[in-house]
Design a protein around this motif. Structure first.
Motif, PDB file in Angstrom:
ATOM      1  N   ALA A  63      -5.752   6.494   0.459  1.00 44.14           N
ATOM      2  CA  ALA A  63      -4.192   6.326   0.978  1.00 44.14           C
ATOM      3  C   ALA A  63      -3.470   5.493   1.577  1.00 44.14           C
ATOM      4  N   MET A  64      -5.274   5.343   2.846  1.00 44.57           N
ATOM      5  CA  MET A  64      -4.964   3.791   3.409  1.00 44.57           C
ATOM      6  C   MET A  64      -5.445   2.518   3.065  1.00 44.57           C
ATOM      7  N   ARG A  65      -6.154   2.885   1.925  1.00 50.70           N
ATOM      8  CA  ARG A  65      -7.070   1.427   0.899  1.00 50.70           C
ATOM      9  C   ARG A  65      -5.646   0.938   0.507  1.00 50.70           C
ATOM     10  N   ASP A  66      -4.778   2.044   0.079  1.00 57.25           N
ATOM     11  CA  ASP A  66      -3.712   1.557  -1.661  1.00 57.25           C
ATOM     12  C   ASP A  66      -2.929   0.549  -0.123  1.00 57.25           C
ATOM     13  N   THR A  67      -2.793   1.484   0.934  1.00 56.57           N
ATOM     14  CA  THR A  67      -1.062   0.934   1.885  1.00 56.57           C
ATOM     15  C   THR A  67      -2.018  -0.800   2.246  1.00 56.57           C
ATOM     16  N   LEU A  68      -2.689  -0.969   2.272  1.00 59.74           N
ATOM     17  CA  LEU A  68      -2.926  -2.191   2.488  1.00 59.74           C
ATOM     18  C   LEU A  68      -3.502  -2.904   1.806  1.00 59.74           C
ATOM     19  N   GLU A  69      -3.439  -2.674   0.061  1.00 60.23           N
ATOM     20  CA  GLU A  69      -3.611  -4.069  -0.510  1.00 60.23           C
ATOM     21  C   GLU A  69      -2.113  -3.961  -1.223  1.00 60.23           C
ATOM     22  N   GLN A  70      -1.791  -2.268  -1.356  1.00 59.01           N
ATOM     23  CA  GLN A  70      -0.045  -3.425  -1.749  1.00 59.01           C
ATOM     24  C   GLN A  70       0.520  -4.228  -0.632  1.00 59.01           C
ATOM     25  N   MET A  71       0.520  -3.778   0.656  1.00 58.56           N
ATOM     26  CA  MET A  71       0.354  -4.503   1.856  1.00 58.56           C
ATOM     27  C   MET A  71       0.220  -5.801   1.414  1.00 58.56           C
ATOM     28  N   LEU A  72      -1.347  -6.583   1.222  1.00 56.41           N
ATOM     29  CA  LEU A  72      -1.855  -7.431   1.081  1.00 56.41           C
ATOM     30  C   LEU A  72      -1.876  -8.242  -0.643  1.00 56.41           C
ATOM     31  N   ASN A  73      -1.395  -7.628  -1.392  1.00 60.17           N
ATOM     32  CA  ASN A  73      -1.552  -7.515  -2.988  1.00 60.17           C
ATOM     33  C   ASN A  73      -3.244  -8.386  -2.524  1.00 60.17           C
ATOM     34  N   ILE A  74      -4.286  -7.841  -1.884  1.00 58.93           N
ATOM     35  CA  ILE A  74      -5.241  -7.673  -2.432  1.00 58.93           C
ATOM     36  C   ILE A  74      -6.663  -6.486  -3.163  1.00 58.93           C
ATOM     37  N   SER A 116      -8.295  -0.222  10.486  1.00 60.02           N
ATOM     38  CA  SER A 116      -7.797  -0.459  11.268  1.00 60.02           C
ATOM     39  C   SER A 116      -6.732  -1.632  11.833  1.00 60.02           C
ATOM     40  N   TYR A 117      -7.941  -2.396  11.680  1.00 66.30           N
ATOM     41  CA  TYR A 117      -7.659  -3.603  11.907  1.00 66.30           C
ATOM     42  C   TYR A 117      -7.626  -4.656  11.233  1.00 66.30           C
ATOM     43  N   ALA A 118      -7.449  -4.148   9.871  1.00 72.83           N
ATOM     44  CA  ALA A 118      -6.708  -5.005   9.046  1.00 72.83           C
ATOM     45  C   ALA A 118      -5.499  -4.885   8.560  1.00 72.83           C
ATOM     46  N   MET A 119      -5.192  -2.613   8.716  1.00 73.42           N
ATOM     47  CA  MET A 119      -4.040  -3.273   8.541  1.00 73.42           C
ATOM     48  C   MET A 119      -2.848  -3.749   9.751  1.00 73.42           C
ATOM     49  N   HIS A 120      -3.860  -4.030  11.224  1.00 72.75           N
ATOM     50  CA  HIS A 120      -3.019  -4.549  11.600  1.00 72.75           C
ATOM     51  C   HIS A 120      -2.255  -5.834  11.647  1.00 72.75           C
ATOM     52  N   LEU A 121      -3.582  -6.525  10.746  1.00 74.84           N
ATOM     53  CA  LEU A 121      -2.949  -7.831  10.613  1.00 74.84           C
ATOM     54  C   LEU A 121      -2.403  -7.983   9.653  1.00 74.84           C
ATOM     55  N   ALA A 122      -2.047  -7.149   8.515  1.00 75.64           N
ATOM     56  CA  ALA A 122      -1.420  -7.175   7.469  1.00 75.64           C
ATOM     57  C   ALA A 122       0.118  -6.503   7.504  1.00 75.64           C
ATOM     58  N   GLU A 123       0.477  -6.207   8.972  1.00 74.08           N
ATOM     59  CA  GLU A 123       1.599  -5.699   9.194  1.00 74.08           C
ATOM     60  C   GLU A 123       1.952  -7.212  10.255  1.00 74.08           C
ATOM     61  N   ALA A 124       1.383  -7.801  10.471  1.00 76.16           N
ATOM     62  CA  ALA A 124       1.689  -9.319  11.109  1.00 76.16           C
ATOM     63  C   ALA A 124       1.983  -9.921  10.519  1.00 76.16           C
ATOM     64  N   ALA A 125       1.419  -9.870   9.328  1.00 73.20           N
ATOM     65  CA  ALA A 125       1.582 -10.626   8.050  1.00 73.20           C
ATOM     66  C   ALA A 125       2.831 -10.597   7.496  1.00 73.20           C
ATOM     67  N   VAL A 126       3.229  -9.244   7.060  1.00 71.29           N
ATOM     68  CA  VAL A 126       4.513  -8.904   6.662  1.00 71.29           C
ATOM     69  C   VAL A 126       5.424  -9.284   7.597  1.00 71.29           C
ATOM     70  N   GLU A 127       5.256  -8.693   9.182  1.00 74.56           N
ATOM     71  CA  GLU A 127       6.561  -9.567   9.751  1.00 74.56           C
ATOM     72  C   GLU A 127       6.802 -11.000   9.972  1.00 74.56           C
ATOM     73  N   ALA A 128       5.786 -12.058   9.739  1.00 71.02           N
ATOM     74  CA  ALA A 128       5.841 -13.410   9.568  1.00 71.02           C
ATOM     75  C   ALA A 128       6.462 -14.011   8.413  1.00 71.02           C
ATOM     76  N   GLY A 129       6.501 -12.720   7.362  1.00 75.14           N
ATOM     77  CA  GLY A 129       6.937 -13.493   5.544  1.00 75.14           C
ATOM     78  C   GLY A 129       5.830 -14.185   5.523  1.00 75.14           C
ATOM     79  N   ARG A 130       4.859 -13.679   5.911  1.00 74.43           N
ATOM     80  CA  ARG A 130       3.176 -14.779   5.291  1.00 74.43           C
ATOM     81  C   ARG A 130       2.521 -14.184   4.068  1.00 74.43           C
ATOM     82  N   VAL A 131       2.608 -13.499   3.707  1.00 74.43           N
ATOM     83  CA  VAL A 131       2.028 -12.612   2.456  1.00 74.43           C
ATOM     84  C   VAL A 131       2.015 -13.590   1.262  1.00 74.43           C
TER      85      VAL A 131
END
Length: 257
Positions: free
Chosen positions: A42-53, A9-24
């Motif tokens: 499904a949550m794993r897939d979302t996290l991987e797609q958001m951060l490309n990891i 859940s915190y990884a998703m929080h960081l991913a959201e912040a990174a996307v919002e800041a354009g830092r990905v």
């Protein structure tokens, strides 16, 4: 930093912040190792797609040794439990009798090499199943399935067993929903009530009330299909549900049971 270790859940929080800041595009992360709370593929897939990891699941508990009791491999077909240090058993939580391979039950662990606090058949409260076949990666250690919940966080609502992980899996099937939610269980008279606050994308908070009502009905239908009971869904704005650096608080139970 090329690796991240935290709760999903915190990884998703960081991913959201990174996307919002354009830092990905500038992040050098290659992998995330996440544990300490249930999460879904499904949550794993979302996290991987958001951060490309690549994201991996890790399991541990303080009484045994902390993180590292088991972890999945790139095939994501169960978490390899290190049998040279731990003897795993899956027990029926009611009878405490062992169940067969592939059957769900409560994980119990006996430590083999631990010296300061050795434990014998320690009941973890975590619900899973075990697979003794060789993994595609070549490892022969037993694999435990991703946890469906704990014996002590299972909710009984109107006679139905409900795990927060079921709600998460259902919500992630809805494209408009963000992976943050809060379940509130209460009792009015003799009837249990379930309200689920769900964060949705900013674009849905418009003047078109019928659009929000349509999305609410859609989510309520998905929840009922997944749980077998009806829930009242309340749509909330992004980031309005409190984030945590530790385990996410997903349930508030107001019933006096």
């Amino acid at each position: 930093a090329t690796a991240l270790a935290c709760t999903p859940s915190y990884a998703m929080h960081l991913a959201e912040a990174a996307v919002e800041a354009g830092r990905v595009p500038h992040i050098k992360l290659k992998a995330a190792i996440c544990g300490a709370e249930p999460w879904t593929d499904a949550m794993r897939d979302t996290l991987e797609q958001m951060l490309n990891i690549k994201a991996y699941d890790i399991y541990g508990l303080s009484e045994i040794m902390g993180p590292g009791v088991a972890q999945d491999c790139p095939y994501h077909k169960g978490l390899h439990i290190w049998e040279d240090h731990f003897i795993p058993e899956i027990l029926n939580p009611d009878t405490l009798e062992p169940v067969g391979p592939g059957e769900r039950g409560e994980l119990a662990i006996t430590t083999v090499t631990k010296e300061a606090l050795p434990l014998f058949r320690y009941r973890t409260k975590d619900l899973t199943s075990i697979d003794y076949t060789t993994c595609e990666c070549g490892r022969t250690h037993a694999r435990i399935a991703r946890f469906t919940g704990r014996t002590d966080d299972m909710l009984i609502i109107r006679g139905v067993n409900v795990f927060p992980s079921q709600v998460e899996a259902a919500l992630l099937e809805v494209d408009e929903v963000l992976p943050n939610y809060l379940m509130t269980v209460d009792r009015q008279g003799n009837l249990d009530t379930l309200e689920i606050q769900v964060e949705v994308e900013e674009r849905f908070f418009s003047d078109q009330m019928n659009q929000l009502q349509s999305l609410t009905r859609k989510i309520e239908h998905v929840i009922k299909q997944a749980l077998g009971i009806a829930a009242q869904v309340k749509l909330v704005e992004p980031k309005s549900i409190e984030r945590s650096e530790g385990k996410a608080k997903r349930v508030i139970d107001k019933r006096k049971l």
